[in-house]
Design a protein around this motif. Structure first.
Motif, short mmCIF file in Angstrom:
data_model
loop_
_atom_site.label_atom_id
_atom_site.label_comp_id
_atom_site.label_asym_id
_atom_site.label_seq_id
_atom_site.Cartn_x
_atom_site.Cartn_y
_atom_site.Cartn_z
N ILE A 127 0.88 -1.16 0.00
CA ILE A 127 0.00 0.00 0.00
C ILE A 127 0.92 1.21 0.00
CG2 ILE A 127 -1.66 1.39 1.28
CD1 ILE A 127 -2.90 -1.15 2.36
N THR A 128 0.68 2.13 -0.95
CA THR A 128 1.51 3.33 -1.06
C THR A 128 0.63 4.57 -0.99
OG1 THR A 128 3.00 2.11 -2.52
CG2 THR A 128 3.26 4.50 -2.43
N PRO A 129 0.71 5.34 0.12
CA PRO A 129 0.01 6.62 0.19
C PRO A 129 0.76 7.69 -0.61
CG PRO A 129 0.53 5.75 2.38
CD PRO A 129 1.31 4.97 1.39
N TYR A 130 0.02 8.68 -1.10
CA TYR A 130 0.59 9.80 -1.85
C TYR A 130 0.07 11.12 -1.28
CZ TYR A 130 2.25 6.65 -5.50
OH TYR A 130 2.91 5.67 -6.19
N VAL A 131 0.96 12.08 -1.10
CA VAL A 131 0.59 13.43 -0.71
C VAL A 131 1.14 14.37 -1.77
CG1 VAL A 131 0.84 15.26 1.01
CG2 VAL A 131 0.57 12.88 1.75
N ASN A 132 0.25 15.10 -2.43
CA ASN A 132 0.63 16.02 -3.51
C ASN A 132 1.49 15.33 -4.57
OD1 ASN A 132 -0.84 18.12 -2.39
ND2 ASN A 132 0.88 18.80 -1.14
N GLY A 133 1.13 14.09 -4.91
CA GLY A 133 1.80 13.35 -5.97
C GLY A 133 3.08 12.66 -5.57
N VAL A 134 3.48 12.75 -4.30
CA VAL A 134 4.73 12.14 -3.84
C VAL A 134 4.40 10.94 -2.95
CG1 VAL A 134 6.84 12.50 -2.51
CG2 VAL A 134 5.91 14.36 -3.93
N ALA A 135 4.98 9.77 -3.30
CA ALA A 135 4.79 8.56 -2.49
C ALA A 135 5.49 8.74 -1.15
CB ALA A 135 5.34 7.35 -3.23
N GLU A 136 4.81 8.31 -0.09
CA GLU A 136 5.44 8.39 1.23
C GLU A 136 4.84 7.35 2.15
OE1 GLU A 136 4.43 12.53 2.30
OE2 GLU A 136 3.16 11.64 3.83
N GLY A 137 5.66 6.85 3.08
CA GLY A 137 5.19 5.86 4.04
C GLY A 137 4.73 4.60 3.35
N GLY A 138 3.79 3.92 3.98
CA GLY A 138 3.26 2.69 3.39
C GLY A 138 4.30 1.61 3.35
N GLY A 139 4.15 0.72 2.38
CA GLY A 139 5.11 -0.36 2.21
C GLY A 139 4.43 -1.71 2.18
N ALA A 140 5.15 -2.71 2.64
CA ALA A 140 4.71 -4.10 2.55
C ALA A 140 3.52 -4.37 3.47
CB ALA A 140 5.85 -5.03 2.89
N VAL A 141 2.54 -5.08 2.92
CA VAL A 141 1.38 -5.58 3.66
C VAL A 141 1.16 -7.02 3.21
CG1 VAL A 141 0.30 -3.31 3.93
CG2 VAL A 141 -0.28 -4.71 1.95
N THR A 142 0.17 -7.69 3.76
CA THR A 142 -0.12 -9.06 3.34
C THR A 142 -1.59 -9.19 2.97
OG1 THR A 142 1.58 -9.87 4.86
CG2 THR A 142 0.02 -11.49 4.01
N PHE A 143 -1.86 -9.13 1.67
CA PHE A 143 -3.21 -9.36 1.18
C PHE A 143 -3.40 -10.86 0.99
CE2 PHE A 143 -2.64 -4.96 -0.55
CZ PHE A 143 -3.70 -4.37 0.13
N ALA A 144 -4.62 -11.35 1.24
CA ALA A 144 -4.92 -12.77 1.09
C ALA A 144 -4.99 -13.21 -0.36
CB ALA A 144 -6.24 -13.10 1.80
N ASN A 145 -5.45 -12.31 -1.26
CA ASN A 145 -5.59 -12.65 -2.68
C ASN A 145 -4.65 -11.78 -3.52
OD1 ASN A 145 -7.65 -14.31 -1.89
ND2 ASN A 145 -9.18 -13.43 -3.22
N ASN A 146 -4.35 -12.25 -4.72
CA ASN A 146 -3.51 -11.48 -5.65
C ASN A 146 -4.32 -10.48 -6.46
OD1 ASN A 146 -1.03 -12.57 -5.00
ND2 ASN A 146 -1.30 -14.30 -6.37
N THR A 147 -5.64 -10.50 -6.33
CA THR A 147 -6.51 -9.55 -7.00
C THR A 147 -7.62 -9.13 -6.03
OG1 THR A 147 -7.98 -11.25 -7.90
CG2 THR A 147 -6.12 -10.55 -9.29
N TYR A 148 -8.24 -8.02 -6.34
CA TYR A 148 -9.40 -7.58 -5.57
C TYR A 148 -10.56 -8.52 -5.90
CZ TYR A 148 -13.10 -4.59 -3.78
OH TYR A 148 -14.17 -4.12 -3.07
#
Length: 146
Positions: free
Chosen positions: A116-137
């Motif tokens: 998950i990558t948050p963006y503020v004014n077009g710049v990626a910041e924070g976020g990073g690795a998470v663990t989703f159960a599926n490879n798609t929504y």
């Protein structure tokens, strides 16, 4: 569409379970974005929801853009699930957002890449690795007792 929300628990652009889900079901990644000008925020970690969808009809948030107000700061928060049984995954930004200032806030939930990558004014910041159960929504309806 521009909206001015009075701050309370019910004021969020909630798209429910059936508006967006059919359009993004099967997506490897999704993005969310909004222009935000904060008048005030609550101190809770997920009390300041701006936009959200539900993955099923049991009120499980699937995609959420909001403000983390913990510890007296205001940082972008992007949350989501890949499937209803998923634990909610979270990515927080690092910029302390000021009141009465316009921000372009967004995020990318990459289900295949488990990020998950948050963006503020077009710049990626924070976020990073998470663990989703599926490879798609994967949208669905949680069974209920009849």
């Amino acid at each position: 569409m521009a909206r001015d929300f009075t701050k309370d628990a019910s004021n969020v652009l909630d798209m429910g379970a059936n508006a967006i889900n059919p359009l993004i079901s099967g997506a490897a990644a999704v993005s969310i974005h909004g222009w935000i000008n904060l008048d005030s925020t609550d101190v809770g970690t997920s009390d300041n929801r701006v936009l959200m969808t539900l993955i099923d009809d049991i009120n499980n948030t699937s995609i959420m853009l909001g403000i983390n107000g913990a510890a007296g700061t205001r940082k972008i928060r992007v949350r989501g699930r890949s499937v209803a049984a998923d634990a909610i995954q979270t990515g927080d930004g690092t910029t302390d957002l000021s009141l009465s200032t316009w921000y372009s806030l967004g995020g990318v939930l990459n289900y295949t890449g488990d990020t998950i990558t948050p963006y503020v004014n077009g710049v990626a910041e924070g976020g990073g690795a998470v663990t989703f159960a599926n490879n798609t929504y994967t949208t669905g309806t949680t069974p209920t007792d009849e």
